[in-house]
Design an enzyme around this catalytic site. Sequence first.
Site, short mmCIF file in Angstrom:
data_model
loop_
_atom_site.label_atom_id
_atom_site.label_comp_id
_atom_site.label_asym_id
_atom_site.label_seq_id
_atom_site.Cartn_x
_atom_site.Cartn_y
_atom_site.Cartn_z
N GLN A 163 -5.34 -7.31 -4.06
CA GLN A 163 -4.45 -7.39 -5.21
C GLN A 163 -4.28 -8.85 -5.67
O GLN A 163 -4.16 -9.13 -6.85
CB GLN A 163 -3.07 -6.80 -4.87
CG GLN A 163 -3.14 -5.34 -4.45
CD GLN A 163 -1.80 -4.81 -3.94
OE1 GLN A 163 -1.37 -3.76 -4.34
NE2 GLN A 163 -1.13 -5.52 -3.06
N SER B 28 3.62 1.08 -11.18
CA SER B 28 2.70 1.32 -10.05
C SER B 28 3.26 2.40 -9.13
O SER B 28 3.75 2.10 -8.03
CB SER B 28 2.47 0.02 -9.27
OG SER B 28 1.74 -0.89 -10.01
N TRP C 55 -4.97 -2.21 -9.28
CA TRP C 55 -4.71 -3.60 -9.66
C TRP C 55 -5.96 -4.26 -10.24
O TRP C 55 -5.89 -5.11 -11.11
CB TRP C 55 -4.12 -4.38 -8.49
CG TRP C 55 -2.66 -4.06 -8.39
CD1 TRP C 55 -2.08 -3.04 -7.68
CD2 TRP C 55 -1.59 -4.68 -9.12
NE1 TRP C 55 -0.73 -3.00 -7.91
CE2 TRP C 55 -0.39 -3.99 -8.78
CE3 TRP C 55 -1.51 -5.74 -10.01
CZ2 TRP C 55 0.86 -4.35 -9.31
CZ3 TRP C 55 -0.28 -6.10 -10.53
CH2 TRP C 55 0.89 -5.41 -10.19
N LYS D 15 11.71 1.27 -4.77
CA LYS D 15 10.36 0.76 -4.44
C LYS D 15 9.78 -0.11 -5.54
O LYS D 15 9.29 -1.22 -5.29
CB LYS D 15 9.43 1.93 -4.13
CG LYS D 15 8.07 1.49 -3.62
CD LYS D 15 6.92 1.92 -4.50
CE LYS D 15 5.74 0.98 -4.33
NZ LYS D 15 4.51 1.41 -4.93
N PHE E 226 8.96 -4.04 -5.28
CA PHE E 226 7.52 -4.29 -5.39
C PHE E 226 7.23 -5.25 -6.56
O PHE E 226 6.36 -6.12 -6.47
CB PHE E 226 6.78 -2.97 -5.57
CG PHE E 226 5.30 -3.13 -5.68
CD1 PHE E 226 4.60 -3.82 -4.70
CD2 PHE E 226 4.61 -2.62 -6.77
CE1 PHE E 226 3.23 -4.01 -4.81
CE2 PHE E 226 3.24 -2.80 -6.88
CZ PHE E 226 2.55 -3.49 -5.90
N PRO F 269 9.12 -2.52 0.18
CA PRO F 269 8.87 -1.38 -0.73
C PRO F 269 8.60 -0.12 0.10
O PRO F 269 7.66 -0.08 0.89
CB PRO F 269 7.62 -1.81 -1.51
CG PRO F 269 7.45 -3.28 -1.25
CD PRO F 269 8.08 -3.55 0.08
N ASP G 76 7.06 2.77 0.27
CA ASP G 76 6.04 3.64 -0.31
C ASP G 76 5.41 4.52 0.78
O ASP G 76 5.82 4.48 1.93
CB ASP G 76 4.99 2.81 -1.06
CG ASP G 76 3.98 2.20 -0.12
OD1 ASP G 76 4.32 1.99 1.07
OD2 ASP G 76 2.85 1.94 -0.55
N ASP H 288 5.61 -6.49 4.63
CA ASP H 288 4.83 -5.55 3.81
C ASP H 288 3.41 -6.10 3.60
O ASP H 288 2.43 -5.36 3.67
CB ASP H 288 5.52 -5.36 2.45
CG ASP H 288 4.80 -4.34 1.59
OD1 ASP H 288 4.98 -3.14 1.85
OD2 ASP H 288 4.05 -4.74 0.69
N TRP I 289 0.56 -3.63 4.65
CA TRP I 289 0.04 -2.77 3.61
C TRP I 289 -1.49 -2.81 3.49
O TRP I 289 -2.12 -1.73 3.48
CB TRP I 289 0.71 -3.09 2.27
CG TRP I 289 0.54 -2.00 1.27
CD1 TRP I 289 1.27 -0.86 1.16
CD2 TRP I 289 -0.44 -1.95 0.23
NE1 TRP I 289 0.80 -0.10 0.12
CE2 TRP I 289 -0.25 -0.74 -0.46
CE3 TRP I 289 -1.47 -2.80 -0.16
CZ2 TRP I 289 -1.04 -0.37 -1.55
CZ3 TRP I 289 -2.27 -2.43 -1.23
CH2 TRP I 289 -2.04 -1.22 -1.91
N1 LIG Z 1 4.33 -1.32 -0.05
C1 LIG Z 1 3.39 -1.62 -0.97
N2 LIG Z 1 3.05 -0.68 -1.87
C2 LIG Z 1 2.12 -0.99 -2.76
N3 LIG Z 1 1.60 -0.26 -3.78
C3 LIG Z 1 0.70 -1.03 -4.39
O1 LIG Z 1 -0.01 -0.66 -5.45
N4 LIG Z 1 0.60 -2.22 -3.80
C4 LIG Z 1 1.48 -2.23 -2.77
C5 LIG Z 1 1.85 -3.21 -1.82
O2 LIG Z 1 1.35 -4.36 -1.78
N5 LIG Z 1 2.82 -2.85 -0.93
#
Ligand SMILES: Nc1nc2[nH]c(O)nc2c(=O)[nH]1
EC number: 3.2.2.-
Length: 263
Positions: A43, A71, A82, A164, A168, A194, A196, A230, A234
């Site tokens: 990313q 996102s 991304w 989130k 994020f 975040p 997720d 994270d 991640w």
């Molecule tokens: N926890 C995260 N979730 C994500 N979704 C995404 O598209 N990038 C990330 C991320 O860096 N961390």
Amino acid sequence: MTLDKFIKVRYRADEEKVGVLREILSELGIDCARTIEERVDLQFDALKNLHANLGDDELFIKLVMGNSLVSYQLTARGEAWWWEFSKYFSENPPEESISEAYSRFLPNSRTNRRLVAGKVKRLERVEPFLDSLSLGDLRDYYFNGMERLRDELAKALGSKKSAKTIVFAVKMFGYAGRIAFGEFVPYPMAIEIPDDVRINAYTKRFTNEPPVSFWGRIAEETGIPPLHIDSILWPVLGGNDEVLRRLREHCTKWEDVLRLTAL
Ligand SMILES: Nc1nc2[nH]c(O)nc2c(=O)[nH]1
């Protein structure tokens, strides 16, 4: 209103595993998180590519924040999304508002094609706030006020501060600020991880406590702010071969990072 506010909820945790987790993260530290962010996370490369092609710091940072806020419910991995974002806006720099640009971009996206109307609406809601910001304001948020930025984004969208997409957006704002302003500023301890799907599933290996409170405590105990935790977790939890190759190439503590995935 949830009952947790009134009843002290007891969560279960595998204390032995949590102890190993704490030990590994303390060994890795914030320096390792930074290496992963800048040298391993695909990313970050996608953002560097967009920044180089746009040649406009203010537009770049605002686009990155807008993109973070939509996102969710992706139709591919985050890294692919991304990169699609980066390539699209490198070739089609927006000439109109960001929400109008997304009303053209999202319906034809390969990696983010669900709930398009709701996502464009979200951008319309946040637009007055983004439009009100000068490059100087963005610089100030980067060097002195990422928590304030989180609060303003949450207010603009009527969301919880720990939602989130809000936290994020601050994470990706941190990436964008680092690229545009050329200096590393650590994320504040008070900004939540975040929550997720990847982070949620990983948290369940240790505890049934909600991820935000669990990682908030681990952050305090290891000295690594939640958004940097994270960053360590991640990319490697995604199990992408290219990410693993880059981890081995750039991170001297790669074996410790991989121990995390085996817990
Ligand atoms: N926890 C995260 N979730 C994500 N979704 C995404 O598209 N990038 C990330 C991320 O860096 N961390």
